[in-house]
Design a protein around this motif. Sequence first.
Motif, PDB file in Angstrom:
ATOM      1  N   GLU A  59       0.817  -1.226   0.000  1.00  0.00           N
ATOM      2  CA  GLU A  59       0.000   0.000   0.000  1.00  0.00           C
ATOM      3  C   GLU A  59       0.845   1.269   0.000  1.00  0.00           C
ATOM      4  OE1 GLU A  59      -0.134  -1.431   4.389  1.00  0.00           O
ATOM      5  OE2 GLU A  59      -0.072  -2.363   2.417  1.00  0.00           O
ATOM      6  N   ASN A  60       2.129   1.181   0.347  1.00  0.00           N
ATOM      7  CA  ASN A  60       2.991   2.360   0.335  1.00  0.00           C
ATOM      8  C   ASN A  60       3.535   2.691  -1.051  1.00  0.00           C
ATOM      9  OD1 ASN A  60       2.649   3.001   3.045  1.00  0.00           O
ATOM     10  ND2 ASN A  60       4.235   1.565   3.668  1.00  0.00           N
ATOM     11  N   LEU A  61       3.288   1.823  -2.024  1.00  0.00           N
ATOM     12  CA  LEU A  61       3.727   2.116  -3.393  1.00  0.00           C
ATOM     13  C   LEU A  61       3.133   3.426  -3.901  1.00  0.00           C
ATOM     14  CD1 LEU A  61       3.465  -1.418  -5.017  1.00  0.00           C
ATOM     15  CD2 LEU A  61       5.544  -0.056  -4.793  1.00  0.00           C
ATOM     16  N   SER A  62       1.873   3.673  -3.580  1.00  0.00           N
ATOM     17  CA  SER A  62       1.229   4.897  -4.077  1.00  0.00           C
ATOM     18  C   SER A  62       1.882   6.151  -3.498  1.00  0.00           C
ATOM     19  CB  SER A  62      -0.267   4.880  -3.788  1.00  0.00           C
ATOM     20  OG  SER A  62      -0.498   4.799  -2.405  1.00  0.00           O
ATOM     21  N   ARG A  68      -3.181   3.198  -8.560  1.00  0.00           N
ATOM     22  CA  ARG A  68      -4.252   2.652  -7.725  1.00  0.00           C
ATOM     23  C   ARG A  68      -4.059   1.155  -7.580  1.00  0.00           C
ATOM     24  NH1 ARG A  68      -9.758   1.034  -8.636  1.00  0.00           N
ATOM     25  NH2 ARG A  68      -9.453   1.474 -10.834  1.00  0.00           N
ATOM     26  N   ILE A  69      -3.849   0.723  -6.357  1.00  0.00           N
ATOM     27  CA  ILE A  69      -3.656  -0.701  -6.059  1.00  0.00           C
ATOM     28  C   ILE A  69      -5.006  -1.399  -6.055  1.00  0.00           C
ATOM     29  CG2 ILE A  69      -3.717  -1.479  -3.660  1.00  0.00           C
ATOM     30  CD1 ILE A  69      -0.799  -1.814  -3.718  1.00  0.00           C
ATOM     31  N   LEU A  70      -5.070  -2.557  -6.675  1.00  0.00           N
ATOM     32  CA  LEU A  70      -6.310  -3.321  -6.745  1.00  0.00           C
ATOM     33  C   LEU A  70      -6.340  -4.450  -5.726  1.00  0.00           C
ATOM     34  CD1 LEU A  70      -6.568  -3.584 -10.630  1.00  0.00           C
ATOM     35  CD2 LEU A  70      -7.726  -1.956  -9.121  1.00  0.00           C
ATOM     36  N   SER A 128      -1.737  -6.323  -7.992  1.00  0.00           N
ATOM     37  CA  SER A 128      -2.332  -5.756  -9.204  1.00  0.00           C
ATOM     38  C   SER A 128      -2.637  -4.289  -8.971  1.00  0.00           C
ATOM     39  CB  SER A 128      -3.640  -6.475  -9.548  1.00  0.00           C
ATOM     40  OG  SER A 128      -3.435  -7.851  -9.691  1.00  0.00           O
ATOM     41  N   TYR A 129      -2.395  -3.482  -9.983  1.00  0.00           N
ATOM     42  CA  TYR A 129      -2.707  -2.062  -9.868  1.00  0.00           C
ATOM     43  C   TYR A 129      -2.873  -1.446 -11.237  1.00  0.00           C
ATOM     44  CZ  TYR A 129       2.447  -2.264  -9.908  1.00  0.00           C
ATOM     45  OH  TYR A 129       3.748  -2.576 -10.183  1.00  0.00           O
ATOM     46  N   TYR A 130      -3.506  -0.277 -11.241  1.00  0.00           N
ATOM     47  CA  TYR A 130      -3.595   0.547 -12.437  1.00  0.00           C
ATOM     48  C   TYR A 130      -2.645   1.714 -12.265  1.00  0.00           C
ATOM     49  CZ  TYR A 130      -7.761  -1.708 -14.315  1.00  0.00           C
ATOM     50  OH  TYR A 130      -8.641  -2.612 -14.848  1.00  0.00           O
ATOM     51  N   LYS A 174      13.070  11.822  -3.652  1.00  0.00           N
ATOM     52  CA  LYS A 174      12.666  13.079  -3.009  1.00  0.00           C
ATOM     53  C   LYS A 174      11.538  12.849  -2.010  1.00  0.00           C
ATOM     54  CE  LYS A 174      14.162  16.014  -6.772  1.00  0.00           C
ATOM     55  NZ  LYS A 174      13.764  16.761  -7.957  1.00  0.00           N
ATOM     56  N   LYS A 175      10.588  12.012  -2.376  1.00  0.00           N
ATOM     57  CA  LYS A 175       9.460  11.720  -1.487  1.00  0.00           C
ATOM     58  C   LYS A 175       9.937  10.994  -0.232  1.00  0.00           C
ATOM     59  CE  LYS A 175       5.078  11.947  -0.759  1.00  0.00           C
ATOM     60  NZ  LYS A 175       4.402  13.227  -0.615  1.00  0.00           N
ATOM     61  N   LEU A 176      10.854  10.054  -0.377  1.00  0.00           N
ATOM     62  CA  LEU A 176      11.380   9.331   0.782  1.00  0.00           C
ATOM     63  C   LEU A 176      12.122  10.272   1.724  1.00  0.00           C
ATOM     64  CD1 LEU A 176      12.559   6.082  -1.011  1.00  0.00           C
ATOM     65  CD2 LEU A 176      10.673   6.283   0.643  1.00  0.00           C
ATOM     66  N   ILE A 177      12.878  11.201   1.174  1.00  0.00           N
ATOM     67  CA  ILE A 177      13.581  12.187   2.004  1.00  0.00           C
ATOM     68  C   ILE A 177      12.570  13.106   2.685  1.00  0.00           C
ATOM     69  CG2 ILE A 177      15.112  14.209   1.907  1.00  0.00           C
ATOM     70  CD1 ILE A 177      16.698  12.594  -0.272  1.00  0.00           C
ATOM     71  N   GLU A 178      11.525  13.466   1.972  1.00  0.00           N
ATOM     72  CA  GLU A 178      10.450  14.279   2.566  1.00  0.00           C
ATOM     73  C   GLU A 178       9.790  13.534   3.727  1.00  0.00           C
ATOM     74  OE1 GLU A 178       6.068  15.323   0.986  1.00  0.00           O
ATOM     75  OE2 GLU A 178       7.680  16.063  -0.305  1.00  0.00           O
TER      76      GLU A 178
END
Length: 153
Positions: free
Chosen positions: A25-28, A38-40, A54-56, A142-146
């Motif tokens: 769920e942290n992929l998004s 969006r994870i399915l 699975s995801y879109y 950048k997001k991980l550092i944030e």
Amino acid sequence: MYSIHKTVELPIPMEKAWDFFSRPENLSTMTPTHMNFRILNGKPKPMYAGQLISYYVSPFKGIKVLWVTEITHVTDNSFFVDEQRIGPYKLWHHQHFIKPIKNGVLVEDIVHYAMPYGFIGKILNTFLVRKKLRHIFEYRSKKLIELFGSYEH
């Protein structure tokens, strides 16, 4: 065959890093918002070998792609691999390493991928796909550092 190699150092303990990266769920959180990730399925279970996720995702505006990956290898608090089973690539093999370093962790991504469509795929990679993937992994760093802060040497 093409490859991407990206690392980022984070000032967090191994357990916290593994807890974050091993949850699909942290992929998004690590994907640019304009890609409408969006994870399915595959959440909220902790990761395990054989797990299908699975995801879109919309890699380009107006294009929605179903992507199914399988977690093929897992070594807790260290390493996992996801491989595409359904999706836009002829081959996608993504290795994730989380290594302890002084006062934190080194997160390393190694991706090997192949494009479909022969010569056309080669052109698409040169002018579109490679740039897009670089952007995605830069965003991720950048997001991980944030989220977790900058690593101080």
